[in-house]
Scaffold this motif. Structure first.
Motif, PDB file in Angstrom:
ATOM      1  N   ALA A  12       0.835  -1.204   0.000  1.00 57.47           N
ATOM      2  CA  ALA A  12       0.000   0.000   0.000  1.00 57.47           C
ATOM      3  C   ALA A  12       0.868   1.252   0.000  1.00 57.47           C
ATOM      4  CB  ALA A  12      -0.938  -0.005   1.208  1.00 57.47           C
ATOM      5  N   TRP A  13       1.960   1.192   0.741  1.00 60.89           N
ATOM      6  CA  TRP A  13       2.861   2.331   0.830  1.00 60.89           C
ATOM      7  C   TRP A  13       3.597   2.562  -0.478  1.00 60.89           C
ATOM      8  CZ3 TRP A  13       3.725   6.622   3.158  1.00 60.89           C
ATOM      9  CH2 TRP A  13       4.996   7.215   3.188  1.00 60.89           C
ATOM     10  N   GLN A  14       4.176   1.485  -1.053  1.00 58.76           N
ATOM     11  CA  GLN A  14       5.060   1.659  -2.202  1.00 58.76           C
ATOM     12  C   GLN A  14       4.332   1.710  -3.542  1.00 58.76           C
ATOM     13  OE1 GLN A  14       8.420  -1.192  -1.621  1.00 58.76           O
ATOM     14  NE2 GLN A  14       9.501   0.702  -1.163  1.00 58.76           N
ATOM     15  N   TYR A  15       3.154   1.113  -3.630  1.00 60.58           N
ATOM     16  CA  TYR A  15       2.419   1.153  -4.892  1.00 60.58           C
ATOM     17  C   TYR A  15       1.362   2.247  -4.942  1.00 60.58           C
ATOM     18  CZ  TYR A  15       4.409  -3.172  -6.718  1.00 60.58           C
ATOM     19  OH  TYR A  15       5.270  -4.111  -7.229  1.00 60.58           O
ATOM     20  N   PHE A  16       0.998   2.808  -3.807  1.00 68.21           N
ATOM     21  CA  PHE A  16      -0.081   3.784  -3.811  1.00 68.21           C
ATOM     22  C   PHE A  16       0.310   5.071  -3.081  1.00 68.21           C
ATOM     23  CE2 PHE A  16      -2.103  -0.282  -4.522  1.00 68.21           C
ATOM     24  CZ  PHE A  16      -3.004  -0.007  -5.542  1.00 68.21           C
ATOM     25  N   LEU A  17       0.570   5.011  -1.794  1.00 64.50           N
ATOM     26  CA  LEU A  17       0.675   6.224  -0.998  1.00 64.50           C
ATOM     27  C   LEU A  17       1.939   7.028  -1.306  1.00 64.50           C
ATOM     28  CD1 LEU A  17      -0.593   4.780   2.399  1.00 64.50           C
ATOM     29  CD2 LEU A  17      -1.886   6.073   0.691  1.00 64.50           C
ATOM     30  N   ALA A  18       3.102   6.386  -1.229  1.00 63.36           N
ATOM     31  CA  ALA A  18       4.355   7.128  -1.412  1.00 63.36           C
ATOM     32  C   ALA A  18       4.486   7.710  -2.819  1.00 63.36           C
ATOM     33  CB  ALA A  18       5.550   6.236  -1.073  1.00 63.36           C
ATOM     34  N   PRO A  19       4.240   6.938  -3.885  1.00 55.50           N
ATOM     35  CA  PRO A  19       4.363   7.539  -5.224  1.00 55.50           C
ATOM     36  C   PRO A  19       3.267   8.549  -5.536  1.00 55.50           C
ATOM     37  CG  PRO A  19       3.647   5.263  -5.376  1.00 55.50           C
ATOM     38  CD  PRO A  19       4.030   5.479  -3.961  1.00 55.50           C
ATOM     39  N   ALA A  20       2.066   8.349  -4.975  1.00 56.52           N
ATOM     40  CA  ALA A  20       1.009   9.342  -5.190  1.00 56.52           C
ATOM     41  C   ALA A  20       1.391  10.669  -4.541  1.00 56.52           C
ATOM     42  CB  ALA A  20      -0.312   8.831  -4.638  1.00 56.52           C
ATOM     43  N   TRP A  33      11.886  13.139  -2.784  1.00 53.21           N
ATOM     44  CA  TRP A  33      11.202  12.174  -1.912  1.00 53.21           C
ATOM     45  C   TRP A  33      11.414  10.751  -2.419  1.00 53.21           C
ATOM     46  CZ3 TRP A  33       9.161  10.373   2.249  1.00 53.21           C
ATOM     47  CH2 TRP A  33       8.059   9.525   2.258  1.00 53.21           C
ATOM     48  N   LEU A  34      11.266  10.538  -3.731  1.00 51.69           N
ATOM     49  CA  LEU A  34      11.460   9.207  -4.288  1.00 51.69           C
ATOM     50  C   LEU A  34      12.912   8.761  -4.162  1.00 51.69           C
ATOM     51  CD1 LEU A  34       9.276   9.381  -7.531  1.00 51.69           C
ATOM     52  CD2 LEU A  34       8.688   8.384  -5.313  1.00 51.69           C
ATOM     53  N   ARG A  35      13.860   9.664  -4.372  1.00 50.08           N
ATOM     54  CA  ARG A  35      15.272   9.294  -4.214  1.00 50.08           C
ATOM     55  C   ARG A  35      15.577   8.923  -2.771  1.00 50.08           C
ATOM     56  NH1 ARG A  35      19.828  12.810  -6.862  1.00 50.08           N
ATOM     57  NH2 ARG A  35      20.899  10.825  -6.554  1.00 50.08           N
ATOM     58  N   TRP A  36      15.002   9.657  -1.832  1.00 50.05           N
ATOM     59  CA  TRP A  36      15.219   9.331  -0.416  1.00 50.05           C
ATOM     60  C   TRP A  36      14.672   7.947  -0.102  1.00 50.05           C
ATOM     61  CZ3 TRP A  36      12.048   8.305   3.789  1.00 50.05           C
ATOM     62  CH2 TRP A  36      12.670   8.367   5.054  1.00 50.05           C
ATOM     63  N   LEU A  37      13.476   7.648  -0.605  1.00 44.48           N
ATOM     64  CA  LEU A  37      12.890   6.325  -0.377  1.00 44.48           C
ATOM     65  C   LEU A  37      13.745   5.229  -1.015  1.00 44.48           C
ATOM     66  CD1 LEU A  37       9.085   6.929  -1.042  1.00 44.48           C
ATOM     67  CD2 LEU A  37      10.161   6.416   1.162  1.00 44.48           C
ATOM     68  N   SER A  38      14.285   5.494  -2.199  1.00 46.27           N
ATOM     69  CA  SER A  38      15.018   4.460  -2.927  1.00 46.27           C
ATOM     70  C   SER A  38      16.298   4.051  -2.226  1.00 46.27           C
ATOM     71  CB  SER A  38      15.342   4.951  -4.341  1.00 46.27           C
ATOM     72  OG  SER A  38      16.349   5.949  -4.331  1.00 46.27           O
ATOM     73  N   ARG A  39      16.825   4.901  -1.376  1.00 46.53           N
ATOM     74  CA  ARG A  39      18.068   4.583  -0.676  1.00 46.53           C
ATOM     75  C   ARG A  39      17.833   3.717   0.558  1.00 46.53           C
ATOM     76  NH1 ARG A  39      19.180  10.536  -1.541  1.00 46.53           N
ATOM     77  NH2 ARG A  39      20.408  10.641  -3.463  1.00 46.53           N
ATOM     78  N   ARG A  40      16.579   3.422   0.841  1.00 48.38           N
ATOM     79  CA  ARG A  40      16.232   2.629   2.015  1.00 48.38           C
ATOM     80  C   ARG A  40      15.696   1.277   1.593  1.00 48.38           C
ATOM     81  NH1 ARG A  40      17.205   7.326   2.775  1.00 48.38           N
ATOM     82  NH2 ARG A  40      17.628   8.246   4.808  1.00 48.38           N
ATOM     83  N   GLU A  41      16.303   0.233   2.133  1.00 49.38           N
ATOM     84  CA  GLU A  41      15.873  -1.119   1.804  1.00 49.38           C
ATOM     85  C   GLU A  41      14.581  -1.445   2.533  1.00 49.38           C
ATOM     86  OE1 GLU A  41      18.967  -3.873   2.555  1.00 49.38           O
ATOM     87  OE2 GLU A  41      20.418  -2.886   1.240  1.00 49.38           O
ATOM     88  N   GLY A  42      13.891  -2.448   2.008  1.00 51.00           N
ATOM     89  CA  GLY A  42      12.656  -2.887   2.627  1.00 51.00           C
ATOM     90  C   GLY A  42      11.468  -2.568   1.744  1.00 51.00           C
ATOM     91  N   GLY A  43      10.712  -3.608   1.363  1.00 45.54           N
ATOM     92  CA  GLY A  43       9.531  -3.371   0.567  1.00 45.54           C
ATOM     93  C   GLY A  43       9.557  -4.112  -0.750  1.00 45.54           C
ATOM     94  N   ALA A  44       8.541  -3.845  -1.558  1.00 48.24           N
ATOM     95  CA  ALA A  44       8.302  -4.601  -2.777  1.00 48.24           C
ATOM     96  C   ALA A  44       9.444  -4.500  -3.777  1.00 48.24           C
ATOM     97  CB  ALA A  44       7.002  -4.120  -3.419  1.00 48.24           C
ATOM     98  N   PHE A  45      10.149  -3.379  -3.800  1.00 47.55           N
ATOM     99  CA  PHE A  45      11.139  -3.171  -4.855  1.00 47.55           C
ATOM    100  C   PHE A  45      12.525  -3.664  -4.472  1.00 47.55           C
ATOM    101  CE2 PHE A  45       8.037   0.426  -5.586  1.00 47.55           C
ATOM    102  CZ  PHE A  45       7.273  -0.341  -6.458  1.00 47.55           C
ATOM    103  N   ASP A  46      12.667  -4.236  -3.283  1.00 48.42           N
ATOM    104  CA  ASP A  46      13.928  -4.887  -2.944  1.00 48.42           C
ATOM    105  C   ASP A  46      14.161  -6.137  -3.790  1.00 48.42           C
ATOM    106  OD1 ASP A  46      14.787  -3.085  -1.111  1.00 48.42           O
ATOM    107  OD2 ASP A  46      14.371  -4.299   0.653  1.00 48.42           O
ATOM    108  N   GLU A  47      13.072  -6.840  -4.111  1.00 50.05           N
ATOM    109  CA  GLU A  47      13.214  -8.081  -4.875  1.00 50.05           C
ATOM    110  C   GLU A  47      13.824  -7.830  -6.257  1.00 50.05           C
ATOM    111  OE1 GLU A  47      10.480 -11.808  -6.527  1.00 50.05           O
ATOM    112  OE2 GLU A  47       9.643 -10.361  -5.112  1.00 50.05           O
ATOM    113  N   PRO A  48      13.285  -6.915  -7.073  1.00 49.08           N
ATOM    114  CA  PRO A  48      13.955  -6.654  -8.357  1.00 49.08           C
ATOM    115  C   PRO A  48      15.347  -6.067  -8.190  1.00 49.08           C
ATOM    116  CG  PRO A  48      12.150  -5.105  -7.995  1.00 49.08           C
ATOM    117  CD  PRO A  48      12.024  -6.168  -6.952  1.00 49.08           C
TER     118      PRO A  48
END
Length: 309
Positions: A12-20, A33-48
């Motif tokens: 919910a955070w990574q696919y909806f709230l944070a990018p919205a 904001w997106l660059r700050w989030l990207s530097r932190r591990e944890g969540g759906a985009f760690d897998e790719p």
């Protein structure tokens, strides 16, 4: 149960709230904001990101794999944020200032628009609409059963598909056995948007040899055959990135002849350059090892033209 709940909250955070939120902010702030989030591990985009880090350094020279992983997460976040950026704009409205178009679509004919799973493809449909073209996208089906345990990702995909249809003015066409529908799209002077970097696992028929990242692999030729049968050109497009500023360029190349045996390799060369410039933007790094493994057998079975498109 607790692990599943954590996954749903993260999605919910990574696919909806944070990018919205990024889409609602002035872009310079949203991108920070997106660059700050990207530097932190944890969540759906760690897998790719993990998959890309495991594969890409074997094929490209990467100075900093941690920075590369962060950029993979950043490109994923950008891809999701583009949906919300698009939803805020009318179909024929201007591209945002940070998505710059370079080149023009042909004016005297429709065509097959050719690109790859590299970068953020949402803006091509708005660009085509502004040039006067309806368009349709070739896609694998979104099956709810494929998202067991992660239903929010399914609903995100449905929302994205709905916006692509809004921008394109036509329904998405799903593989397999889509050729007749796509031929009708072209006959009605609309544009077919096709991604050519489809591995044999996803499009086993009609694969033809290409050279990519100094390896012998294959691309499917179904969309080329479709354009050739319609007597229409293939027009490559791609996205270039300035990851420092968040500015992107939608670049439109020169039309190519689908009957020319060199065209498929010319498209592979476009992807090769894009991968070397911005390797973190390729969503198919997880597929690459199996792609290399499957290519020889796929090429042996490719005597007949493919019909998977």
């Amino acid at each position: 149960m607790i692990a599943r709940l954590r996954t749903q909250i993260s999605d919910a955070w990574q696919y909806f709230l944070a990018p919205a939120l990024a889409a609602l902010l002035p872009w310079r702030l949203g991108y920070r904001w997106l660059r700050w989030l990207s530097r932190r591990e944890g969540g759906a985009f760690d897998e790719p990101a993990r998959a890309a880090v495991a594969v890409a350094p074997q094929h490209l020279e990467l100075a900093d794999t941690a920075a590369f992983a962060a950029n993979v997460r950043l490109n994923c976040l950008l891809d999701v944020a583009d949906l919300y950026l698009s939803l805020r704009r009318p179909r024929l409205g201007a591209l945002p200032w940070h998505v710059q178009q370079v080149g023009q679509w042909p004016r005297d004919t429709n065509f097959v628009a050719a690109s790859f799973h590299h970068g953020n493809g949402h803006w091509v449909f708005k660009s085509l609409a502004r040039a006067g073209f309806n368009s349709t996208f070739i896609s694998a089906r979104w099956q709810r059963a494929d998202y067991a345990g992660v239903p929010l990702r399914y609903w995100y995909g449905r929302l994205r598909g709905a916006d692509i249809e809004r921008l394109g003015g036509r329904p998405v066409v799903f593989r397999p056995r889509a050729r007749a529908q796509l031929a009708q799209v072209l006959a009605e002077r609309a544009v077919v948007v096709s991604l050519f970097d489809i591995p044999p696992r996803l499009a086993p028929r009609g694969q033809r040899p290409v050279r990519l990242l100094d390896r012998d692999v294959c691309f499917p030729d179904g969309a080329l055959e479709l354009a050739r049968a319609a007597g229409l050109p293939v027009v490559p497009y791609w996205m270039e990135f300035d990851l420092a500023s968040g500015v992107r360029r939608l670049v439109i190349g020169q039309p190519l002849d689908p009957a020319d045996p060199a065209t498929l390799q010319a498209l592979a060369d476009v992807l090769d350059r894009a991968l070397r410039q911005t390797p973190s933007a390729w969503f198919f790094w997880p597929e690459w090892p199996r792609w290399l493994q499957d290519a020889p057998a796929a090429l042996q079975q490719a005597a007949a033209p493919g019909d998977d498109e």
